[in-house]
Design a protein around this motif. Structure first.
Motif, mmCIF file in Angstrom:
data_model
loop_
_atom_site.group_PDB
_atom_site.id
_atom_site.type_symbol
_atom_site.label_atom_id
_atom_site.label_comp_id
_atom_site.label_asym_id
_atom_site.label_seq_id
_atom_site.Cartn_x
_atom_site.Cartn_y
_atom_site.Cartn_z
ATOM 1 N N TRP A 68 0.963 -1.369 -0.279
ATOM 2 C CA TRP A 68 0.204 0.218 0.326
ATOM 3 C C TRP A 68 0.512 1.080 -0.105
ATOM 4 C CZ3 TRP A 68 -0.813 4.393 2.138
ATOM 5 C CH2 TRP A 68 -2.769 5.389 1.457
ATOM 6 N N THR A 69 0.812 2.115 -0.893
ATOM 7 C CA THR A 69 1.360 3.199 -1.079
ATOM 8 C C THR A 69 0.133 4.107 -1.343
ATOM 9 O OG1 THR A 69 1.251 3.519 -3.258
ATOM 10 C CG2 THR A 69 3.211 2.107 -2.346
ATOM 11 N N ASN A 70 0.285 6.148 -0.694
ATOM 12 C CA ASN A 70 -0.112 6.780 -0.647
ATOM 13 C C ASN A 70 -1.126 7.107 -2.236
ATOM 14 O OD1 ASN A 70 -0.399 7.834 2.024
ATOM 15 N ND2 ASN A 70 2.001 9.019 1.109
ATOM 16 N N GLU A 71 -0.422 6.632 -3.782
ATOM 17 C CA GLU A 71 -0.292 6.970 -4.955
ATOM 18 C C GLU A 71 -1.845 5.403 -5.144
ATOM 19 O OE1 GLU A 71 2.536 7.093 -7.716
ATOM 20 O OE2 GLU A 71 3.754 9.275 -5.709
ATOM 21 N N ARG A 72 -2.587 6.045 -5.598
ATOM 22 C CA ARG A 72 -3.486 4.786 -6.659
ATOM 23 C C ARG A 72 -2.967 4.473 -7.410
ATOM 24 N NH1 ARG A 72 -7.708 2.705 -4.085
ATOM 25 N NH2 ARG A 72 -9.207 2.216 -5.090
ATOM 26 N N GLU A 73 -3.279 2.578 -7.350
ATOM 27 C CA GLU A 73 -2.509 1.826 -8.294
ATOM 28 C C GLU A 73 -3.137 1.741 -9.907
ATOM 29 O OE1 GLU A 73 -1.817 -3.437 -7.710
ATOM 30 O OE2 GLU A 73 -3.754 -2.483 -7.043
ATOM 31 N N LYS A 74 -2.566 1.746 -10.662
ATOM 32 C CA LYS A 74 -2.508 1.930 -11.622
ATOM 33 C C LYS A 74 -3.314 0.014 -12.480
ATOM 34 C CE LYS A 74 0.858 4.956 -13.382
ATOM 35 N NZ LYS A 74 1.169 6.017 -12.037
ATOM 36 N N PRO A 75 -4.166 0.493 -13.178
ATOM 37 C CA PRO A 75 -5.190 -0.476 -13.775
ATOM 38 C C PRO A 75 -4.225 -1.112 -14.398
ATOM 39 C CG PRO A 75 -6.194 1.606 -14.698
ATOM 40 C CD PRO A 75 -4.708 2.233 -13.774
ATOM 41 N N GLU A 76 -2.914 -1.413 -15.281
ATOM 42 C CA GLU A 76 -2.014 -2.534 -15.892
ATOM 43 C C GLU A 76 -1.683 -3.123 -14.555
ATOM 44 O OE1 GLU A 76 0.168 1.867 -16.337
ATOM 45 O OE2 GLU A 76 -2.178 0.946 -16.336
ATOM 46 N N HIS A 77 -1.128 -2.225 -13.456
ATOM 47 C CA HIS A 77 -0.700 -3.326 -12.189
ATOM 48 C C HIS A 77 -1.631 -4.279 -11.769
ATOM 49 C CE1 HIS A 77 1.211 -4.894 -8.473
ATOM 50 N NE2 HIS A 77 1.759 -3.912 -8.684
ATOM 51 N N ILE A 78 -2.754 -3.613 -11.847
ATOM 52 C CA ILE A 78 -3.813 -4.525 -11.692
ATOM 53 C C ILE A 78 -4.220 -6.094 -12.144
ATOM 54 C CG2 ILE A 78 -6.120 -4.654 -10.671
ATOM 55 C CD1 ILE A 78 -6.457 -2.219 -10.226
ATOM 56 N N GLU A 79 -3.800 -5.516 -13.265
ATOM 57 C CA GLU A 79 -4.117 -6.572 -14.696
ATOM 58 C C GLU A 79 -2.178 -7.795 -14.511
ATOM 59 O OE1 GLU A 79 -3.626 -7.130 -19.487
ATOM 60 O OE2 GLU A 79 -4.781 -5.098 -18.298
#
Length: 288
Positions: free
Chosen positions: A215-226
């Motif tokens: 977990w970080t203060n930046e929202r995860e990018k969709p490509e990383h979720i994929e």
């Protein structure tokens, strides 16, 4: 030299209403009759099992077919807070906090009483279809977030769907929700999770860290979720012999699975929604 593992996956259509690329999630609903199985006959589940067995019998050694049940968790306290403030205000301000003084939604919120009732309804739904022969997955995975684990508990631990010997779930870090920035998506420490969800029913995957290091203060990018989703699917196809798999998790990662297979987003409703899919996996190992 090192050995590379390459896994390609694709959804097999013609089994469930939901496997149509143009499927309307809102029209189908969270828990459609027969889980959305197109076959309405009395022996529908044995017919499905034979179809999947036949596909596996005809497949090459590096290809197999599995039926996945992707389960979205029930209502959590963060869902209530988001409805209270609306999506725009939630994303801009409230999601970054833990509470508004009335609702506590972070970190790692649990189910509301409504969410528990939704999971109980899903359990009864499973039990009804079991009477018609639905194959209950013996291989179970779940997100480490409490709302997902509590959903699994209500459906599978508090039922006779699984025998005492098979009543097990593996907690996988990469099955967590769209990560970062929102306090509700920060997980609890491993020891805290283990106190609420005790072994041997709840088992951590190898290497699961004590603290939340993702977990970080930046929202995860969709490509990383994929990419997370692709990693989990690849591991399952490369290591698991079981044909029937259940994954209890979140909308974000479930749609990450779909993206990894080139499919559009499928909006499972808030509350326990179940998305069944037959997936073909092709595993190739190469020495690099």
């Amino acid at each position: 030299m090192r050995r590379g593992l390459y896994v390609s996956m694709q959804i097999v259509t013609g089994f469930f209403a939901q496997d149509d690329p143009k499927a309307d999630a809102a029209a189908i609903g969270a828990l459609p009759a027969r889980f959305g199985l197109l076959d309405e006959s009395p022996d529908r589940w044995s017919t499905l099992a034979k179809r999947v067995d036949d596909l596996n019998a005809a497949a090459s050694d590096d290809t197999c077919y599995k039926l996945f049940f992707f389960v979205r968790h029930g209502e959590g306290h963060h869902n209530v807070a988001e409805r209270k403030y609306g999506r725009e205000s939630w994303d801009a301000k409230w999601s970054k906090l833990n509470t508004d003084g009335e609702i506590v939604w972070g970190p790692d919120p649990d189910l509301t009483s409504v969410g528990i009732a939704q999971a109980e309804a899903a359990r009864r739904f499973w039990e009804t279809e079991r009477d018609h022969g639905v194959p209950v997955p013996l291989k179970q995975y779940a997100s480490p977030l409490r709302r997902a684990l509590s959903t699994w508990r209500e459906i599978f631990e508090k039922s006779e769907l699984l025998s005492p010997d098979t009543r097990r779930v593996t907690i996988v870090e990469y099955l967590r929700e769209h990560n970062g920035e929102h306090s509700c998506d920060m997980r609890s420490p491993r020891t805290t999770i283990a106190r609420q969800f005790e072994p041997p029913v709840y088992e951590f995957e190898d290497g699961f860290s004590e603290e939340d290091i993702l977990w970080t203060n930046e929202r995860e990018k969709p490509e990383h979720i994929e990419e997370r989703a692709r990693t989990v699917l690849g591991r399952i196809f490369a290591q698991d012999d079981e044909t029937y798999i259940a994954i209890t998790a979140h909308s974000g990662i479930i749609n990450g699975f779909l993206a990894a297979m080139g499919r559009p987003r499928y909006g499972l409703p808030t509350g326990v929604g179940i998305l069944p899919l037959v997936i073909k996996g092709h595993v190739r190992r190469e020495i690099l």
